[in-house]
Structure formats: structure tokens, C-alpha cells
Motif scaffolding. Structure first.
Motif, PDB file in Angstrom:
ATOM      1  N   ALA A 154      65.884  49.695  32.388  1.00 24.10           N
ATOM      2  CA  ALA A 154      65.481  50.347  33.624  1.00 24.10           C
ATOM      3  C   ALA A 154      66.249  51.645  33.820  1.00 24.10           C
ATOM      4  CB  ALA A 154      65.722  49.409  34.801  1.00 24.10           C
ATOM      5  N   GLY A 155      65.519  52.682  34.205  1.00 25.80           N
ATOM      6  CA  GLY A 155      66.149  53.952  34.495  1.00 25.80           C
ATOM      7  C   GLY A 155      66.394  54.107  35.984  1.00 25.80           C
ATOM      8  N   PHE A 156      67.005  55.224  36.357  1.00 26.48           N
ATOM      9  CA  PHE A 156      67.239  55.506  37.765  1.00 26.48           C
ATOM     10  C   PHE A 156      67.067  57.001  37.999  1.00 26.48           C
ATOM     11  CE2 PHE A 156      71.314  55.788  35.612  1.00 26.48           C
ATOM     12  CZ  PHE A 156      71.916  56.914  36.148  1.00 26.48           C
ATOM     13  N   LYS A 157      66.818  57.346  39.257  1.00 34.75           N
ATOM     14  CA  LYS A 157      66.619  58.739  39.627  1.00 34.75           C
ATOM     15  C   LYS A 157      67.938  59.356  40.072  1.00 34.75           C
ATOM     16  CE  LYS A 157      63.175  60.675  40.106  1.00 34.75           C
ATOM     17  NZ  LYS A 157      62.406  61.573  39.205  1.00 34.75           N
ATOM     18  N   TYR A 158      68.165  60.587  39.648  1.00 32.52           N
ATOM     19  CA  TYR A 158      69.285  61.372  40.150  1.00 32.52           C
ATOM     20  C   TYR A 158      68.749  62.763  40.430  1.00 32.52           C
ATOM     21  CZ  TYR A 158      73.760  63.722  40.583  1.00 32.52           C
ATOM     22  OH  TYR A 158      74.821  64.459  41.063  1.00 32.52           O
ATOM     23  N   ARG A 159      68.629  63.096  41.715  1.00 29.27           N
ATOM     24  CA  ARG A 159      67.957  64.321  42.128  1.00 29.27           C
ATOM     25  C   ARG A 159      66.560  64.363  41.505  1.00 29.27           C
ATOM     26  NH1 ARG A 159      69.693  68.642  40.418  1.00 29.27           N
ATOM     27  NH2 ARG A 159      69.045  69.918  42.185  1.00 29.27           N
TER      28      ARG A 159
END
Length: 242
Positions: free
Chosen positions: A2-7
Motif C-alpha cells: 500500500a502506498g500513501f499520499k504526500y502532498r
């Protein structure tokens, strides 16, 4: 995984490092009759590539590949856009693969293109701002015709790469259509107060178009210098929870 958002980035943890993905698009700018801002396909390619490359380099991810999907014919517009992407890639001191596609079925009267860059990194410049950090604006917010007129005032991928290698630099935030003000609001939402603000000679709300200016956080007391205009903005101070 799973990835995640950063900006505006998507970050996907891998076994040994992290994959970072940046995407952007451009429309109504180019050499076609229906375009609002008239310029060459090469300029479209350069600035489209510039945005996504700077987003990766800002977090110290090394770009591996850039994709350009052109919403018009290959010859001549698509080919010109590709040449612009290639020219921007060549400003960096490492190789980056280029891939993409163009419209083959229909004739268009406006220019459009999408850009995606994928990079890899280990110790990313993400959530690195200290309890107290100094903030600088590097480059001048420009949009539309201004971008074409004042290249000497703008941030570039090579500059972002150089800043990312500076151990005194904590975070680099490319500014976009919301201007510096939008990025300051993002910092506030992360729990920082901006104090001792020294107003720059332009509106903080002015669009920075294709990332012509950067918000850079450095260790407290460090003076930041660059070959383009640099403005000391103030201090980012982490608000302590009570």
C-alpha cells in the motif's frame, strides 16, 4: 504494498527503498489554433517535464522514467513535445528513460499532454522540518506569458537537485497554482505556525504556474543562497500540543 499520499506525490514502500510517483497535465498551451497561450511544442514538453521532475527531486527521489502522453498528433506537435522533455531531462546529471504515446485517430485544434515521472529513493525529504526551521522562497511565482518572458527568475530541476543534496536543507516544496500561500497553509495544517514573516515583493497568493518558485525549509540560522532570487520568509515553528 500500500502506498500513501504526500502532498501531490504517491509514495509506495518497496523492500529496500521507496517508489515515488508524480503526475501533471497541461492543456490550452502550445502551437495550435485553439490554444490560449501560444508557444512551441518544445516549451510545452520542457515545462510539463519540469513540474514532475521537480516534485520527485524535491523529496530526494531519483527519477527513473518519465512518461509523456500527448493528446494530439505525433508529427509535428507530439515530436516537438518529446524534444522538450528530452531537453529537460538532459539538464540533470543522470540518465532518465522516456516513454509515451500520441493521438493517432483524430485531429485536434488544441494542445494537451500528461506527464508522469517515477523515481526511487531511500531517505526521502519528507516530514523533515524541525521544531523550528527557517523558510525561504526561491524563485519568483510566474504564470502564463510571464513564464516565457522571465526564465532567469525560475526554479529548475537542476536547482532542486542541488538543493536536495544540501545537508542543511530539510524540505523543498515546489509551489503551483495556489502560490506560496497554499504551501504555507499546508504547513499550518501539519501543525506549524509561521512567525516573523517578512513579506516578499509579490503576493503569496500569486500562482507559481509550472513550479517557478519553491518554499524551502532549512535548519535554523542557515542562510540559503541560489543563482535565482531568494527571499527569507520567516520561521516555521511546530505548535506543541497541550
Amino acid at each position: 504494498m500500500a502506498g500513501f499520499k504526500y502532498r501531490d506525490l504517491t509514495i509506495v514502500p518497496l523492500s529496500r527503498e521507496k517508489m515515488v510517483i508524480a503526475a501533471d497535465s497541461i492543456g490550452g498551451v502550445g502551437p495550435k489554433a485553439g490554444d490560449i497561450v501560444k508557444t512551441s511544442g518544445e516549451i510545452v514538453g520542457r515545462y510539463g517535464a519540469r513540474v514532475v521532475l521537480m516534485e520527485l527531486l524535491a523529496v530526494k527521489a531519483r527519477p527513473q522514467v518519465i512518461s509523456c502522453t500527448v493528446s494530439c498528433e505525433w508529427e509535428p506537435t507530439g515530436k516537438e513535445i518529446y524534444q522538450g522533455v528530452l531537453a529537460e531531462v538532459k539538464t540533470l546529471p543522470f540518465a532518465i528513460d522516456i516513454t509515451g504515446s500520441s493521438e493517432k485517430n483524430f485531429t485536434t485544434n488544441t494542445t494537451g499532454a500528461g506527464f508522469t515521472a517515477v523515481g526511487l529513493g531511500d531517505e526521502l525529504l519528507v516530514n523533515r522540518i524541525c521544531e523550528t526551521s527557517d523558510l525561504y522562497i526561491v524563485g519568483v511565482p510566474l504564470v502564463g506569458e510571464e513564464v516565457l518572458k522571465f526564465p532567469e527568475l525560475q526554479a529548475t530541476p537542476h536547482l532542486v537537485y542541488e538543493l536536495s543534496q544540501n545537508n542543511d536543507v530539510l524540505e523543498i516544496i515546489p509551489c503551483g497554482s495556489g502560490g506560496v500561500g497554499a504551501e504555507l497553509m499546508w504547513l499550518k495544517n501539519q501543525g506549524f505556525e509561521i512567525e516573523n514573516v517578512i513579506a516578499p515583493p509579490f503576493s503569496l497568493e500569486k500562482s507559481a504556474g509550472p513550479g517557478t518558485s519553491l518554499l524551502v525549509a532549512v535548519k535554523e540560522g542557515i542562510e540559503l543562497k541560489a543563482a535565482i532570487p531568494v527571499h527569507y520568509l520567516g520561521k516555521a515553528i511546530k505548535v506543541k500540543k497541550t
